[in-house]
Design an enzyme around this catalytic site. Structure first.
Site, PDB file in Angstrom:
ATOM      1  N   GLY A  26       1.605 -13.576  13.669  1.00 33.44           N
ATOM      2  CA  GLY A  26       2.407 -13.110  12.551  1.00 33.44           C
ATOM      3  C   GLY A  26       2.620 -11.614  12.648  1.00 33.44           C
ATOM      4  O   GLY A  26       2.690 -11.041  13.732  1.00 33.44           O
ATOM      5  N   SER A  27       2.679 -10.949  11.504  1.00 39.46           N
ATOM      6  CA  SER A  27       2.959  -9.519  11.467  1.00 39.46           C
ATOM      7  C   SER A  27       1.946  -8.722  12.287  1.00 39.46           C
ATOM      8  O   SER A  27       2.307  -7.983  13.203  1.00 39.46           O
ATOM      9  CB  SER A  27       2.963  -9.029  10.022  1.00 39.46           C
ATOM     10  OG  SER A  27       3.152  -7.631   9.963  1.00 39.46           O
ATOM     11  N   GLN A  86      -8.874 -18.791   7.140  1.00 43.71           N
ATOM     12  CA  GLN A  86      -9.869 -18.390   8.134  1.00 43.71           C
ATOM     13  C   GLN A  86     -11.156 -19.212   8.100  1.00 43.71           C
ATOM     14  O   GLN A  86     -11.654 -19.600   9.169  1.00 43.71           O
ATOM     15  CB  GLN A  86     -10.201 -16.902   7.987  1.00 43.71           C
ATOM     16  CG  GLN A  86      -9.113 -15.986   8.504  1.00 43.71           C
ATOM     17  CD  GLN A  86      -9.529 -14.519   8.481  1.00 43.71           C
ATOM     18  OE1 GLN A  86     -10.710 -14.200   8.320  1.00 43.71           O
ATOM     19  NE2 GLN A  86      -8.570 -13.634   8.649  1.00 43.71           N
ATOM     20  N   HIS A 108      -9.334  -7.397   8.486  1.00 45.62           N
ATOM     21  CA  HIS A 108      -9.605  -7.269   7.046  1.00 45.62           C
ATOM     22  C   HIS A 108     -10.969  -7.909   6.813  1.00 45.62           C
ATOM     23  O   HIS A 108     -11.298  -8.923   7.426  1.00 45.62           O
ATOM     24  CB  HIS A 108      -8.513  -7.976   6.248  1.00 45.62           C
ATOM     25  CG  HIS A 108      -8.679  -7.914   4.761  1.00 45.62           C
ATOM     26  ND1 HIS A 108      -9.167  -6.809   4.088  1.00 45.62           N
ATOM     27  CD2 HIS A 108      -8.398  -8.833   3.793  1.00 45.62           C
ATOM     28  CE1 HIS A 108      -9.170  -7.045   2.793  1.00 45.62           C
ATOM     29  NE2 HIS A 108      -8.729  -8.270   2.575  1.00 45.62           N
ATOM     30  N   GLU A 195      -3.943  -3.064  -3.404  1.00 43.03           N
ATOM     31  CA  GLU A 195      -2.879  -4.067  -3.466  1.00 43.03           C
ATOM     32  C   GLU A 195      -2.585  -4.480  -4.895  1.00 43.03           C
ATOM     33  O   GLU A 195      -1.424  -4.635  -5.286  1.00 43.03           O
ATOM     34  CB  GLU A 195      -3.280  -5.294  -2.649  1.00 43.03           C
ATOM     35  CG  GLU A 195      -3.323  -5.076  -1.146  1.00 43.03           C
ATOM     36  CD  GLU A 195      -3.982  -6.223  -0.409  1.00 43.03           C
ATOM     37  OE1 GLU A 195      -3.935  -6.221   0.841  1.00 43.03           O
ATOM     38  OE2 GLU A 195      -4.556  -7.121  -1.061  1.00 43.03           O
ATOM     39  N   GLU A 227      18.225   2.956  -9.814  1.00 42.85           N
ATOM     40  CA  GLU A 227      17.338   3.913 -10.448  1.00 42.85           C
ATOM     41  C   GLU A 227      15.857   3.538 -10.327  1.00 42.85           C
ATOM     42  O   GLU A 227      15.012   4.411 -10.131  1.00 42.85           O
ATOM     43  CB  GLU A 227      17.702   4.072 -11.922  1.00 42.85           C
ATOM     44  CG  GLU A 227      19.039   4.764 -12.155  1.00 42.85           C
ATOM     45  CD  GLU A 227      19.073   6.164 -11.557  1.00 42.85           C
ATOM     46  OE1 GLU A 227      18.020   6.831 -11.465  1.00 42.85           O
ATOM     47  OE2 GLU A 227      20.177   6.598 -11.176  1.00 42.85           O
ATOM     48  N   GLU A 231      15.626   3.943  -5.286  1.00 48.83           N
ATOM     49  CA  GLU A 231      15.177   5.331  -5.134  1.00 48.83           C
ATOM     50  C   GLU A 231      13.663   5.448  -5.009  1.00 48.83           C
ATOM     51  O   GLU A 231      13.152   6.523  -4.676  1.00 48.83           O
ATOM     52  CB  GLU A 231      15.668   6.174  -6.318  1.00 48.83           C
ATOM     53  CG  GLU A 231      17.161   6.425  -6.304  1.00 48.83           C
ATOM     54  CD  GLU A 231      17.574   7.502  -7.289  1.00 48.83           C
ATOM     55  OE1 GLU A 231      16.780   8.451  -7.502  1.00 48.83           O
ATOM     56  OE2 GLU A 231      18.671   7.405  -7.846  1.00 48.83           O
ATOM     57  N   SER A 252      13.846  17.554  -9.049  1.00 49.41           N
ATOM     58  CA  SER A 252      14.342  18.566  -9.985  1.00 49.41           C
ATOM     59  C   SER A 252      13.256  18.937 -11.000  1.00 49.41           C
ATOM     60  O   SER A 252      12.310  18.179 -11.228  1.00 49.41           O
ATOM     61  CB  SER A 252      15.570  18.034 -10.730  1.00 49.41           C
ATOM     62  OG  SER A 252      15.197  16.997 -11.622  1.00 49.41           O
TER      63      SER A 252
END
Length: 337
Positions: A26-27, A86, A108, A195, A227, A231, A252
């Site tokens: 996987g990832s 697992q 992990h 998380e 918004e 962003e 700003s």
């Protein structure tokens, strides 16, 4: 100060002399397997027959074998399967094939720290945990960089478990960015906390609530999306580059004043109390037991939450807007095979 380990601190030969089985593609699995392979490590990928990942692993040039054969052949096994699967996988596939002197690695600490897996005493148990998603681990390696990585040792009968884990981290690019030594307990509990209260649970709950607040007040969903979600990456990038101080410096004065005067009204003393409660649930193992029970029941709550977010107006709005952005490759869960 925390000690950081870099490339000169690692012995690349330690992992190069071992036979590594990466369980999963996987990832994280694809990143570890490919980075190890390109670092000259003898590596195979363990995948069950019929796995949708098999073709991708083969196309990437990895040797793919069934998990039982991979575990039998290897003397270093990296567990890169989801936490919830697992324990059964370990019991059925890995445990019968572990030999004294083998090393069992994790990215992990969940299964070890909460006692779902208990390896034999003659086996080294360590963790190599890149602090980033697998696709970033792979991309940074290809670009000649790396992702900061945590290393921990749970069992060390050989006396070389830390050095081996550091060598493994080196082979996947971790020492290019820096490696920090930690413990299974600290990695697991802080990772789950992060998380739940900010990286996933906190952020997406805030984003959804803010989107709903604006749209319920009559603002167009496209405006609300830009918004409160689009962003967000710009602000996170600023914090990533220079911390909260740099972010506040870069926005700003109006935004900075709104930050320091209104932020505490969102994250209140009640919010902090709930954070402490969540941390307590993690530390006691309550969350881990709850999650494993959820999985064993067929994940009804998780499935319902996935369906709910897929149908949420913020997702419909986002899908439409992302398709209109030529600089972005839109992502959907069903595309990740």
């Amino acid at each position: 100060m925390t000690t950081m380990y870099y490339e000169t601190d690692a012995d690349p030969g330690l992992i190069a002399r071992r036979k590594v089985a990466v369980m999963g593609f996987g990832s994280q699995g694809h990143a570890h397997a490919l980075n190890l392979k390109e670092s000259g490590v003898d590596v195979v990928v363990g995948l069950r027959e019929g796995s949708p990942r098999t073709q991708a692993a083969s196309d990437a040039g990895c040797k793919v074998v069934d998990p039982e054969s991979a575990a039998e052949w290897a003397d270093v096994i990296m567990m890169l399967l989801p936490d919830q699967v697992q324990p059964e996988f370990y019991t059925k596939v890995i445990a019968p094939r572990l030999k004294p002197g083998d090393a069992l690695l994790f990215a992990h600490g969940f299964s070890i720290h909460f006692g779902f897996i208990t390896p034999p005493e003659a086996v080294d148990v360590a963790m190599v945990a890149p602090k980033g998603p697998g696709h970033l681990v792979r991309r940074q390696y290809v670009e000649g960089s790396g992702v900061p990585t945590l290393v921990a040792v749970n069992q060390d009968p050989s006396g070389d478990a830390f050095a081996l884990a550091l060598s493994y981290a080196h082979a996947i690019g971790g020492t290019r960015a820096g490696v920090i030594a930690t413990t299974f307990k600290d990695e697991t509990e802080t990772d789950l906390f992060g998380e739940q209260v900010i990286l996933c649970g906190g952020v997406d709950s805030l984003v959804q609530a803010a989107f709903e607040t604006l749209t319920e007040a009559g603002y167009r969903p496209e405006m609300a999306y830009f918004e409160v979600l689009h962003e967000l990456k710009l602000i996170v990038d600023l914090m990533y580059e220079g911390g909260i101080e740099w972010m506040r410096h870069s926005v700003s004065d109006t935004a900075e004043y709104g930050d320091v005067t209104r932020g505490p009204r969102i994250v209140t003393s009640a919010t902090r109390a709930e954070m402490r409660k969540i941390l307590g649930e993690i530390q006691s193992g309550e969350f881990a037991r709850e999650w494993m029970a959820e999985y064993e029941a067929g994940s009804p709550n998780l499935s319902a939450a996935r369906a709910a977010i897929a149908d949420h107006p913020i997702e419909a709005t986002g899908r439409q807007l992302r398709e209109m952005m030529p600089f972005m490759v839109a992502k959907r869960p069903e595309d990740d095979v």
